[in-house]
Write a protein that holds these residues in place. Sequence first.
Motif, PDB file in Angstrom:
ATOM      1  N   ARG A   1       0.821  -1.221   0.000  1.00 43.07           N
ATOM      2  CA  ARG A   1       0.000   0.000   0.000  1.00 43.07           C
ATOM      3  C   ARG A   1       0.847   1.259   0.000  1.00 43.07           C
ATOM      4  O   ARG A   1       0.436   2.290  -0.526  1.00 43.07           O
ATOM      5  N   THR A   2       2.009   1.198   0.623  1.00 45.08           N
ATOM      6  CA  THR A   2       2.867   2.372   0.709  1.00 45.08           C
ATOM      7  C   THR A   2       4.264   2.015   0.211  1.00 45.08           C
ATOM      8  O   THR A   2       4.646   0.835   0.157  1.00 45.08           O
ATOM      9  N   ILE A   3       5.012   3.046  -0.129  1.00 46.31           N
ATOM     10  CA  ILE A   3       6.387   2.885  -0.603  1.00 46.31           C
ATOM     11  C   ILE A   3       7.278   3.785   0.241  1.00 46.31           C
ATOM     12  O   ILE A   3       7.021   4.994   0.349  1.00 46.31           O
ATOM     13  N   SER A   4       8.310   3.216   0.823  1.00 52.37           N
ATOM     14  CA  SER A   4       9.206   3.992   1.676  1.00 52.37           C
ATOM     15  C   SER A   4      10.081   4.914   0.836  1.00 52.37           C
ATOM     16  O   SER A   4      10.286   4.673  -0.367  1.00 52.37           O
ATOM     17  N   PRO A   5      10.616   5.980   1.430  1.00 51.36           N
ATOM     18  CA  PRO A   5      11.500   6.884   0.671  1.00 51.36           C
ATOM     19  C   PRO A   5      12.729   6.180   0.107  1.00 51.36           C
ATOM     20  O   PRO A   5      13.176   6.509  -0.996  1.00 51.36           O
ATOM     21  N   GLU A   6      13.290   5.210   0.845  1.00 49.89           N
ATOM     22  CA  GLU A   6      14.461   4.484   0.353  1.00 49.89           C
ATOM     23  C   GLU A   6      14.112   3.664  -0.892  1.00 49.89           C
ATOM     24  O   GLU A   6      14.869   3.643  -1.880  1.00 49.89           O
ATOM     25  N   THR A   7      12.953   2.973  -0.836  1.00 53.08           N
ATOM     26  CA  THR A   7      12.531   2.182  -1.993  1.00 53.08           C
ATOM     27  C   THR A   7      12.227   3.082  -3.186  1.00 53.08           C
ATOM     28  O   THR A   7      12.544   2.748  -4.335  1.00 53.08           O
ATOM     29  N   LEU A   8      11.621   4.244  -2.919  1.00 52.64           N
ATOM     30  CA  LEU A   8      11.324   5.178  -4.007  1.00 52.64           C
ATOM     31  C   LEU A   8      12.603   5.668  -4.667  1.00 52.64           C
ATOM     32  O   LEU A   8      12.665   5.805  -5.901  1.00 52.64           O
ATOM     33  N   GLU A   9      13.626   5.899  -3.876  1.00 53.36           N
ATOM     34  CA  GLU A   9      14.911   6.335  -4.442  1.00 53.36           C
ATOM     35  C   GLU A   9      15.508   5.251  -5.329  1.00 53.36           C
ATOM     36  O   GLU A   9      16.050   5.532  -6.413  1.00 53.36           O
ATOM     37  N   THR A  10      15.384   3.983  -4.899  1.00 53.44           N
ATOM     38  CA  THR A  10      15.878   2.870  -5.714  1.00 53.44           C
ATOM     39  C   THR A  10      15.113   2.764  -7.030  1.00 53.44           C
ATOM     40  O   THR A  10      15.696   2.542  -8.098  1.00 53.44           O
ATOM     41  N   ILE A  11      13.811   2.941  -6.966  1.00 55.19           N
ATOM     42  CA  ILE A  11      12.986   2.880  -8.181  1.00 55.19           C
ATOM     43  C   ILE A  11      13.374   3.999  -9.141  1.00 55.19           C
ATOM     44  O   ILE A  11      13.485   3.788 -10.366  1.00 55.19           O
ATOM     45  N   GLU A  12      13.581   5.192  -8.621  1.00 56.29           N
ATOM     46  CA  GLU A  12      13.959   6.318  -9.480  1.00 56.29           C
ATOM     47  C   GLU A  12      15.321   6.080 -10.135  1.00 56.29           C
ATOM     48  O   GLU A  12      15.546   6.489 -11.287  1.00 56.29           O
ATOM     49  N   ASP A  13      16.233   5.422  -9.425  1.00 59.82           N
ATOM     50  CA  ASP A  13      17.532   5.074 -10.025  1.00 59.82           C
ATOM     51  C   ASP A  13      17.348   4.094 -11.180  1.00 59.82           C
ATOM     52  O   ASP A  13      18.025   4.210 -12.229  1.00 59.82           O
ATOM     53  N   GLN A  14      16.449   3.141 -10.999  1.00 64.75           N
ATOM     54  CA  GLN A  14      16.190   2.175 -12.071  1.00 64.75           C
ATOM     55  C   GLN A  14      15.583   2.863 -13.291  1.00 64.75           C
ATOM     56  O   GLN A  14      15.925   2.555 -14.447  1.00 64.75           O
ATOM     57  N   VAL A  15      14.676   3.817 -13.052  1.00 67.64           N
ATOM     58  CA  VAL A  15      14.070   4.554 -14.166  1.00 67.64           C
ATOM     59  C   VAL A  15      15.115   5.392 -14.890  1.00 67.64           C
ATOM     60  O   VAL A  15      15.108   5.512 -16.119  1.00 67.64           O
ATOM     61  N   ALA A  16      16.047   5.957 -14.123  1.00 63.80           N
ATOM     62  CA  ALA A  16      17.127   6.735 -14.743  1.00 63.80           C
ATOM     63  C   ALA A  16      17.985   5.860 -15.654  1.00 63.80           C
ATOM     64  O   ALA A  16      18.457   6.322 -16.707  1.00 63.80           O
ATOM     65  N   ARG A  17      18.185   4.587 -15.287  1.00 62.42           N
ATOM     66  CA  ARG A  17      18.941   3.668 -16.136  1.00 62.42           C
ATOM     67  C   ARG A  17      18.219   3.438 -17.462  1.00 62.42           C
ATOM     68  O   ARG A  17      18.842   3.423 -18.528  1.00 62.42           O
ATOM     69  N   ILE A  18      16.883   3.262 -17.391  1.00 66.58           N
ATOM     70  CA  ILE A  18      16.120   3.063 -18.630  1.00 66.58           C
ATOM     71  C   ILE A  18      16.175   4.313 -19.501  1.00 66.58           C
ATOM     72  O   ILE A  18      16.368   4.243 -20.723  1.00 66.58           O
ATOM     73  N   ARG A  19      16.030   5.474 -18.872  1.00 64.93           N
ATOM     74  CA  ARG A  19      16.037   6.723 -19.635  1.00 64.93           C
ATOM     75  C   ARG A  19      17.394   6.957 -20.292  1.00 64.93           C
ATOM     76  O   ARG A  19      17.487   7.479 -21.415  1.00 64.93           O
ATOM     77  N   LYS A  20      18.462   6.560 -19.613  1.00 67.06           N
ATOM     78  CA  LYS A  20      19.809   6.769 -20.144  1.00 67.06           C
ATOM     79  C   LYS A  20      20.080   5.890 -21.363  1.00 67.06           C
ATOM     80  O   LYS A  20      20.780   6.311 -22.303  1.00 67.06           O
ATOM     81  N   SER A  21      19.512   4.696 -21.361  1.00 66.99           N
ATOM     82  CA  SER A  21      19.780   3.766 -22.467  1.00 66.99           C
ATOM     83  C   SER A  21      18.800   3.911 -23.627  1.00 66.99           C
ATOM     84  O   SER A  21      18.987   3.297 -24.680  1.00 66.99           O
ATOM     85  N   SER A  22      17.724   4.712 -23.468  1.00 64.93           N
ATOM     86  CA  SER A  22      16.726   4.846 -24.523  1.00 64.93           C
ATOM     87  C   SER A  22      17.055   6.025 -25.432  1.00 64.93           C
ATOM     88  O   SER A  22      17.880   6.887 -25.099  1.00 64.93           O
ATOM     89  N   LYS A  23      16.405   6.056 -26.574  1.00 66.17           N
ATOM     90  CA  LYS A  23      16.614   7.148 -27.522  1.00 66.17           C
ATOM     91  C   LYS A  23      15.880   8.393 -27.053  1.00 66.17           C
ATOM     92  O   LYS A  23      14.693   8.354 -26.728  1.00 66.17           O
ATOM     93  N   LYS A  24      16.590   9.497 -27.030  1.00 63.29           N
ATOM     94  CA  LYS A  24      16.035  10.801 -26.662  1.00 63.29           C
ATOM     95  C   LYS A  24      15.447  10.828 -25.255  1.00 63.29           C
ATOM     96  O   LYS A  24      14.648  11.684 -24.919  1.00 63.29           O
ATOM     97  N   GLY A  25      15.826   9.844 -24.451  1.00 64.44           N
ATOM     98  CA  GLY A  25      15.365   9.840 -23.066  1.00 64.44           C
ATOM     99  C   GLY A  25      13.896   9.505 -22.889  1.00 64.44           C
ATOM    100  O   GLY A  25      13.323   9.752 -21.819  1.00 64.44           O
ATOM    101  N   ILE A  26      13.263   8.921 -23.926  1.00 63.47           N
ATOM    102  CA  ILE A  26      11.838   8.575 -23.852  1.00 63.47           C
ATOM    103  C   ILE A  26      11.702   7.189 -23.226  1.00 63.47           C
ATOM    104  O   ILE A  26      12.343   6.233 -23.652  1.00 63.47           O
ATOM    105  N   LEU A  27      10.850   7.074 -22.229  1.00 60.28           N
ATOM    106  CA  LEU A  27      10.644   5.813 -21.535  1.00 60.28           C
ATOM    107  C   LEU A  27       9.638   4.957 -22.288  1.00 60.28           C
ATOM    108  O   LEU A  27       8.787   5.463 -23.022  1.00 60.28           O
ATOM    109  N   PRO A  28       9.683   3.634 -22.101  1.00 59.99           N
ATOM    110  CA  PRO A  28       8.643   2.778 -22.685  1.00 59.99           C
ATOM    111  C   PRO A  28       7.281   3.067 -22.040  1.00 59.99           C
ATOM    112  O   PRO A  28       7.200   3.574 -20.913  1.00 59.99           O
TER     113      PRO A  28
END
Length: 776
Positions: free
Chosen positions: A265-292
Amino acid sequence: MSGTVTSLLNRFTVTSVVGDVTRNSLVPKIHSVVYKRSIFVASKKRHPRKEVPQQKYIERLDLQKEADYNRKIKEIRSLTAKVSRIVQKKEDQRKKYEKISNLPLPSDIEKETDEIYQAIAGSEDFGSGGSVSGALDPGAPESDVLDVGASVKETSDSEAPTTKYSSLISPVINLPPSIEERLGLSVKFLISETHQNWPLIIQSLKMSGGFKDLDAKDVRKFIYNIPKTHLQSIIPDIQAMLKEAKIRTTSSIINTFIESLSLGRTISPETLETIEDQVARIRKSSKKGILPKHTYEIMVKVYGKVGDVDKINTFLSEMKHNDITISPVVYNNVLRTLVYKSRNHKEAVAVFDTMTFLSVETKPGTDAYKDIIVSYVNNNEVEKALDLYQEMLISRTPVNQEILVALARGCSTSKTLRFKSWEFIFDIYANNWTPTLETLEYILYLAARDGDVAMARALFKRLCSIGSTSRKSFTFLLMSYSKSKITDKDAEPYSILYHEKGRNFRVNLISQSLGQSLTSQPPKYQIPLLPLEDLTTSEQIMAESSAIWAHCLAFSPEFIHTDAYNTYLNIAAELGKFGEFKERYGFSTLVDDPAINNTRIIIEEPEESGESEVPESSTTNTSLTTSPLLEMMKNQPKITRTTLTYVIALKTAGRFRNYKFAQEVWQERGRFRKSQQFRSLPIVDKDKYDFQFANEMVQSLTKMGLYDDALAIILSTEYQFSWSWTQLTPLYESCVKIGKEKATQSLRGIAKRAQIRFQGKIRRKDYKEYRLKRGY
């Protein structure tokens, strides 16, 4: 000769008309004939020109009578129109509630469908599943009356794809052959659907070479088939093996990791930071920074659980800028965030309407209907929630248990619909659905709102017997005590008693609870209830509530929170004596804040104070209604007082007419307003709490007979708060009884101006100006 006299008489006849009466006055004929010149003079002396003014006076009287007549006709027409509108409004309401009361239930629709199919098939056994109304009969078995076997089952956001195993060494997870061969006998840790040891599986896979020399497709299939609930703890190990095998971590794999991290039901700040790091990895490897597109959908869901509406809007804007179609999943997540996190009802309705009329793909489903119905119920618009429910039935959208519970909760708040609430609850059993823990808690809530202490105690005892009590159910039990009707001789019967199923349900539940023992349960669930079927005196309620409170302090301290304490305090305010209330009031304290000089105010009135204001019976010994354990727990941390705590205290001061205690309460509440806790609230909440407290001040002063002081508070806050007749009626009626005409005039003026200022009522002169400008 006679003809001449007649003509002379006719000539000198003066006619005057007053209303409908005509009178003739004759001038003496001899005087008139002989002295022809003096006739005019004599007539002038006798009638000094009074005829003309009298006629004007009469005309004015006629005009005034006609004006009064027209005014009365206008008043009668206005009254007739007003009565007609009231009658029409009552008739419309009657038709509306008659329509609502005749709403079909899902079980009824299923029965009709079964009958149709049975008629088509021509078989008597076709669709003969029947209803389970017999489960509510007085002779029904205990397990049928209240089935709670699945009440504590929790479901995750996604279920793992599982298959039944055919032998002891066959895993329930669909593993690629290459990985299953590499695991060997370690697959024995995956032969159970409920008990899987994935850390040992990963450790065994590491010792066997990890992902080296394996096909990347098999590795990805293996990762996708790991249940999301188990994947979260082994993500670092999987990432290490992927890196060691030089297998690229695709965006699909990262999305799988994010989904597992976002469970709950909830997401801790530490877990949210980890998720945002994972999203940054996807954005870095995609064209023009567009996410799937799938990543956008997941992140909208993640930030919805966090309650960050700004981030959601950022992702939605990015999707729109990149021409990515917003899917129904995104709409559902946004709607859920607006309903449960930000509680923005207006925006939630707008999103739901967009889903309805945008396209066929975005048409709301069961979950969307559930969310918007809950939003309408939370905003006291139960009629609109029932309209949506009717819309679901017409469109054949499946109705689930949560929707019926929400509708039952909404109907319980309306006097005209409170009998309908139990119909929704009983339809859960009619559909043969197993009640969840939330359903059982809201059955307890319905009993508590009705003040049905016997049923609330029996149901809470049943929850204790299966170890499924919670903070919510504990608060609902205390609410049933505070709303008890034992002091109200003219109280209406409980709403559940208006249903035959309800009477059977209540009788079965109470009778079974009497013979039920909790000695085999842990001490946490061995609640100290009096050995009675029902509590019939205020002393019994005070004693049992005190014992339950002490038991929770000792064994379930997680149940003790601000709402529960205020409900516990309200029991003494409604049913207890003044000494009992002060004893419970002492369990809380003013918030410890440097902004108010770091002071803690605990009001302890001396024994001799208040004797002249409080009846002697209200200060007697309270040992019989107070648990001895509470004396041993005085050193426990105090509960911080809130505005509601001060409102309850003021209500008690008014009940016992204790002006000194009321002064202490509103002085302390003034210090509470300086605390950081209160100053950090939004302005809307501050105004709401201030008005709540000011209203209770007026009511308590009215009960004390201090009408001028109560009126002074209203006058000083007239332009700050929206005073209505709901708050002004007690003071107005008291002023009418003692003949305070100026006070009643002031109250009427305040109510009238409040209607214009806050409720949109137009003034007479504004209406005239509006008509002049409009031209008709």
